[in-house]
Motif scaffolding. Sequence first.
Motif, PDB file in Angstrom:
ATOM      1  N   SER A 124       0.949  -1.439  -0.257  1.00 52.04           N
ATOM      2  CA  SER A 124      -0.128  -0.370  -0.050  1.00 52.04           C
ATOM      3  C   SER A 124       1.223   1.600  -0.396  1.00 52.04           C
ATOM      4  O   SER A 124       0.381   2.562  -0.470  1.00 52.04           O
ATOM      5  N   ILE A 125       2.176   1.686   0.489  1.00 52.89           N
ATOM      6  CA  ILE A 125       2.863   2.252   1.211  1.00 52.89           C
ATOM      7  C   ILE A 125       3.469   2.166  -1.288  1.00 52.89           C
ATOM      8  O   ILE A 125       3.178   3.482  -1.160  1.00 52.89           O
ATOM      9  N   VAL A 177       4.042   5.070  -5.826  1.00 52.83           N
ATOM     10  CA  VAL A 177       4.071   5.824  -7.529  1.00 52.83           C
ATOM     11  C   VAL A 177       2.263   6.531  -7.552  1.00 52.83           C
ATOM     12  O   VAL A 177       2.354   7.745  -8.609  1.00 52.83           O
ATOM     13  N   ALA A 178       1.364   6.508  -6.834  1.00 51.86           N
ATOM     14  CA  ALA A 178       0.331   7.233  -7.578  1.00 51.86           C
ATOM     15  C   ALA A 178       0.696   8.263  -7.295  1.00 51.86           C
ATOM     16  O   ALA A 178       0.104   9.710  -7.766  1.00 51.86           O
TER      17      ALA A 178
END
Length: 91
Positions: free
Chosen positions: A28-29, A34-35
Amino acid sequence: YYADGKTEAGRFATQDRTSISYDEMPDSIKDAVVAAENQSFWSDSGLDPKGIARAFFNNASGDDTQGASTITQQYVKVLYLTQERSYERKV
């Protein structure tokens, strides 16, 4: 500190960081970074031609300075180049 000059009232921007390996980092990190930085990281070739053109025209027209670096380009810059801000370095 409080008025007595000894008692700490609190700390500003205190961080307790522990280095971990990439493999220990939760997915998730990784996905959040990246997002925020480069949404097409997993599918692009390391360059964003549309982003580069947009940044070039905005910068050349005197608008706010913009960047268009992908995560790959940022990595190469840190590893092989200087922090100099010039068109020559960007090319």
